[in-house]
Scaffold this motif. Structure first.
Motif, PDB file in Angstrom:
ATOM      1  N   ALA A 169       0.807  -1.216   0.000  1.00 60.13           N
ATOM      2  CA  ALA A 169       0.000   0.000   0.000  1.00 60.13           C
ATOM      3  C   ALA A 169       0.839   1.264   0.000  1.00 60.13           C
ATOM      4  CB  ALA A 169      -0.943  -0.015   1.214  1.00 60.13           C
ATOM      5  N   GLN A 170       2.009   1.223   0.662  1.00 57.50           N
ATOM      6  CA  GLN A 170       2.814   2.432   0.790  1.00 57.50           C
ATOM      7  C   GLN A 170       3.477   2.846  -0.514  1.00 57.50           C
ATOM      8  OE1 GLN A 170       3.322  -0.435   2.319  1.00 57.50           O
ATOM      9  NE2 GLN A 170       5.495  -1.006   2.429  1.00 57.50           N
ATOM     10  N   VAL A 171       3.518   1.952  -1.507  1.00 56.18           N
ATOM     11  CA  VAL A 171       4.150   2.308  -2.787  1.00 56.18           C
ATOM     12  C   VAL A 171       3.144   2.290  -3.945  1.00 56.18           C
ATOM     13  CG1 VAL A 171       6.349   1.369  -1.998  1.00 56.18           C
ATOM     14  CG2 VAL A 171       4.839  -0.054  -3.399  1.00 56.18           C
ATOM     15  N   ARG A 172       1.906   1.959  -3.667  1.00 58.06           N
ATOM     16  CA  ARG A 172       0.923   1.734  -4.735  1.00 58.06           C
ATOM     17  C   ARG A 172       0.707   2.970  -5.599  1.00 58.06           C
ATOM     18  NH1 ARG A 172      -3.904  -0.885  -2.090  1.00 58.06           N
ATOM     19  NH2 ARG A 172      -2.285  -2.430  -1.626  1.00 58.06           N
ATOM     20  N   GLN A 173       0.780   4.152  -5.014  1.00 56.30           N
ATOM     21  CA  GLN A 173       0.567   5.375  -5.777  1.00 56.30           C
ATOM     22  C   GLN A 173       1.834   5.878  -6.458  1.00 56.30           C
ATOM     23  OE1 GLN A 173      -2.521   6.546  -6.311  1.00 56.30           O
ATOM     24  NE2 GLN A 173      -3.138   4.730  -5.154  1.00 56.30           N
ATOM     25  N   ARG A 174       2.925   5.155  -6.311  1.00 60.16           N
ATOM     26  CA  ARG A 174       4.193   5.587  -6.899  1.00 60.16           C
ATOM     27  C   ARG A 174       4.628   4.716  -8.065  1.00 60.16           C
ATOM     28  NH1 ARG A 174       8.352   5.706  -2.132  1.00 60.16           N
ATOM     29  NH2 ARG A 174       9.647   6.592  -3.784  1.00 60.16           N
ATOM     30  N   SER A 193      15.092   4.127  -5.146  1.00 54.87           N
ATOM     31  CA  SER A 193      15.872   3.364  -4.165  1.00 54.87           C
ATOM     32  C   SER A 193      14.991   2.808  -3.053  1.00 54.87           C
ATOM     33  CB  SER A 193      16.989   4.225  -3.582  1.00 54.87           C
ATOM     34  OG  SER A 193      16.455   5.395  -2.987  1.00 54.87           O
ATOM     35  N   SER A 194      13.993   3.560  -2.639  1.00 52.15           N
ATOM     36  CA  SER A 194      13.136   3.120  -1.535  1.00 52.15           C
ATOM     37  C   SER A 194      12.201   1.997  -1.948  1.00 52.15           C
ATOM     38  CB  SER A 194      12.314   4.299  -1.006  1.00 52.15           C
ATOM     39  OG  SER A 194      11.468   4.823  -2.007  1.00 52.15           O
ATOM     40  N   LEU A 195      12.121   1.713  -3.252  1.00 49.70           N
ATOM     41  CA  LEU A 195      11.213   0.677  -3.728  1.00 49.70           C
ATOM     42  C   LEU A 195      11.928  -0.630  -4.019  1.00 49.70           C
ATOM     43  CD1 LEU A 195       9.160   2.811  -6.302  1.00 49.70           C
ATOM     44  CD2 LEU A 195       8.668   2.433  -3.876  1.00 49.70           C
ATOM     45  N   ARG A 196      13.249  -0.639  -3.906  1.00 51.63           N
ATOM     46  CA  ARG A 196      14.013  -1.813  -4.297  1.00 51.63           C
ATOM     47  C   ARG A 196      13.617  -3.056  -3.520  1.00 51.63           C
ATOM     48  NH1 ARG A 196      16.348  -0.977  -9.197  1.00 51.63           N
ATOM     49  NH2 ARG A 196      17.558   0.963  -9.260  1.00 51.63           N
ATOM     50  N   SER A 197      13.157  -2.891  -2.297  1.00 51.84           N
ATOM     51  CA  SER A 197      12.835  -4.040  -1.464  1.00 51.84           C
ATOM     52  C   SER A 197      11.440  -4.591  -1.722  1.00 51.84           C
ATOM     53  CB  SER A 197      12.962  -3.664   0.018  1.00 51.84           C
ATOM     54  OG  SER A 197      12.067  -2.608   0.344  1.00 51.84           O
ATOM     55  N   THR A 198      10.703  -3.988  -2.657  1.00 53.05           N
ATOM     56  CA  THR A 198       9.362  -4.473  -2.965  1.00 53.05           C
ATOM     57  C   THR A 198       9.455  -5.880  -3.537  1.00 53.05           C
ATOM     58  OG1 THR A 198       8.665  -2.214  -3.457  1.00 53.05           O
ATOM     59  CG2 THR A 198       7.237  -3.989  -4.211  1.00 53.05           C
ATOM     60  N   ARG A 199       8.798  -6.831  -2.933  1.00 57.09           N
ATOM     61  CA  ARG A 199       8.925  -8.235  -3.314  1.00 57.09           C
ATOM     62  C   ARG A 199       7.896  -8.624  -4.369  1.00 57.09           C
ATOM     63  NH1 ARG A 199       9.867 -11.370   2.506  1.00 57.09           N
ATOM     64  NH2 ARG A 199      11.786 -10.269   3.105  1.00 57.09           N
ATOM     65  N   GLY A 200       8.218  -9.710  -5.075  1.00 53.85           N
ATOM     66  CA  GLY A 200       7.288 -10.264  -6.040  1.00 53.85           C
ATOM     67  C   GLY A 200       7.080  -9.416  -7.272  1.00 53.85           C
ATOM     68  N   ASP A 232       0.556   8.221 -21.022  1.00 49.58           N
ATOM     69  CA  ASP A 232       1.084   6.869 -20.838  1.00 49.58           C
ATOM     70  C   ASP A 232       0.414   6.087 -19.719  1.00 49.58           C
ATOM     71  OD1 ASP A 232       2.851   7.184 -22.894  1.00 49.58           O
ATOM     72  OD2 ASP A 232       4.584   7.608 -21.650  1.00 49.58           O
ATOM     73  N   VAL A 233      -0.380   6.729 -18.881  1.00 53.40           N
ATOM     74  CA  VAL A 233      -0.904   6.077 -17.678  1.00 53.40           C
ATOM     75  C   VAL A 233      -2.413   6.264 -17.599  1.00 53.40           C
ATOM     76  CG1 VAL A 233      -0.783   5.972 -15.154  1.00 53.40           C
ATOM     77  CG2 VAL A 233       1.278   6.479 -16.478  1.00 53.40           C
ATOM     78  N   VAL A 234      -3.103   5.172 -17.246  1.00 54.30           N
ATOM     79  CA  VAL A 234      -4.536   5.226 -16.978  1.00 54.30           C
ATOM     80  C   VAL A 234      -4.786   4.595 -15.614  1.00 54.30           C
ATOM     81  CG1 VAL A 234      -5.187   5.179 -19.419  1.00 54.30           C
ATOM     82  CG2 VAL A 234      -4.952   3.026 -18.165  1.00 54.30           C
ATOM     83  N   SER A 235      -5.915   4.895 -15.021  1.00 57.24           N
ATOM     84  CA  SER A 235      -6.290   4.323 -13.732  1.00 57.24           C
ATOM     85  C   SER A 235      -7.359   3.258 -13.948  1.00 57.24           C
ATOM     86  CB  SER A 235      -6.806   5.413 -12.792  1.00 57.24           C
ATOM     87  OG  SER A 235      -7.208   4.852 -11.553  1.00 57.24           O
ATOM     88  N   ILE A 236      -7.079   2.053 -13.472  1.00 56.97           N
ATOM     89  CA  ILE A 236      -8.028   0.942 -13.618  1.00 56.97           C
ATOM     90  C   ILE A 236      -8.126   0.235 -12.269  1.00 56.97           C
ATOM     91  CG2 ILE A 236      -8.600  -1.196 -14.837  1.00 56.97           C
ATOM     92  CD1 ILE A 236      -6.850  -0.312 -17.133  1.00 56.97           C
ATOM     93  N   GLY A 237      -9.315   0.142 -11.750  1.00 56.34           N
ATOM     94  CA  GLY A 237      -9.517  -0.611 -10.523  1.00 56.34           C
ATOM     95  C   GLY A 237      -8.670  -0.170  -9.363  1.00 56.34           C
ATOM     96  N   GLY A 238      -8.363   1.126  -9.290  1.00 56.23           N
ATOM     97  CA  GLY A 238      -7.561   1.633  -8.191  1.00 56.23           C
ATOM     98  C   GLY A 238      -6.066   1.450  -8.368  1.00 56.23           C
ATOM     99  N   LEU A 239      -5.642   1.038  -9.561  1.00 53.12           N
ATOM    100  CA  LEU A 239      -4.218   0.846  -9.836  1.00 53.12           C
ATOM    101  C   LEU A 239      -3.847   1.645 -11.075  1.00 53.12           C
ATOM    102  CD1 LEU A 239      -1.619  -0.841  -9.093  1.00 53.12           C
ATOM    103  CD2 LEU A 239      -2.393  -2.488 -10.813  1.00 53.12           C
ATOM    104  N   MET A 240      -2.684   2.282 -11.048  1.00 53.55           N
ATOM    105  CA  MET A 240      -2.194   2.955 -12.250  1.00 53.55           C
ATOM    106  C   MET A 240      -1.579   1.921 -13.187  1.00 53.55           C
ATOM    107  SD  MET A 240      -0.627   6.603 -10.918  1.00 53.55           S
ATOM    108  CE  MET A 240       0.486   5.874  -9.700  1.00 53.55           C
TER     109      MET A 240
END
Length: 228
Positions: A63-68, A100-107, A119-127
């Motif tokens: 959740a903490q990186v979802r908008q980035r 750099s702060s996102l490097r540890s995001t798994r999966g 280049d970006v659209v919003s679908i179902g709460g995700l960019m």
């Protein structure tokens, strides 16, 4: 006396929402639910939409990186219903943001890119990368045996509004991006089946009057992944 409305069932089931992972697996084994995502289930008679796939993918992004981040490449193609779900989420991060702060995001795999205004659209709460940007990225950066079927799917669905000639123009108009010839070769494999009257001549598909630089700016694909 008002007739009570039938109970409303969620259209997306994922671990902890509301069932645990073992419970979801058991319900799927009994045929109560159908698995359509690594950690996403739905009722068997529900038609899985792009919105539902995007919501399921969003649950896998912290959740903490979802908008980035922006779901892109084969993940975006899967969300649009044009490819199988990849093993890992492909997430795009705009070069103007700190990665750099996102490097540890798994999966997931992270790709530092430049994203244009279209280049970006919003679908179902995700960019999610737009269909055209998705097609450009797949043509440029995904190996042919996976890219060609996904590109065929994107081109074959009129609701995505991805047209072969625009895709060729977008790739040819991108400055100093490696793999352009390989990308055009992938599109040439699709041309005979998808273009009425014969294949597209990708070697001479851009006329002087097309204004390739203007086309790239309008399509929002002037900023693609920076290569080392």
């Amino acid at each position: 006396m008002a007739t009570p409305s039938p109970p409303q069932h969620p259209d997306l089931y994922s671990p902890g929402r509301p069932f645990s992972w073992p419970e979801l697996q058991a319900l799927a084994a009994d045929g109560v639910l159908t698995r359509f995502h690594q950690h996403g289930y739905a009722l068997p008679d529900l038609q899985v939409s792009a919105q539902l796939r995007a919501r399921a993918a969003a649950n896998a992004v912290p959740a903490q990186v979802r908008q980035r981040v922006v779901a892109g490449r084969m993940t975006a193609a899967w969300i649009y219903g044009c490819a199988e779900e990849p093993d890992k989420l492909a997430l795009l991060v705009d070069a103007t943001r700190r990665i750099s702060s996102l490097r540890s995001t798994r999966g997931c795999t992270l790709h530092e890119v430049r994203l244009g205004p279209f280049d970006v659209v919003s679908i179902g709460g995700l960019m999610v990368s737009s269909p055209l940007r998705t097609a450009v990225d797949i043509a440029l950066h995904v190996e042919a045996h996976r890219a060609v079927p996904a590109l065929a799917g994107l081109l074959a669905r009129p609701e995505q509004d991805v047209r072969l000639r625009l895709l060729v123009l977008a790739i040819e108009a991108t400055p100093r991006v490696p793999h352009k010839r390989a990308a055009l070769e992938k599109l040439a494999l699709l041309a005979p089946a998808l273009v009425a009257g014969g294949p597209v001549d990708v070697e001479h598909s851009v006329d002087a009057s097309d204004g390739a630089e203007d086309v790239a700016e309008v399509l929002g694909v002037t900023h693609l992944e920076r290569e080392p």
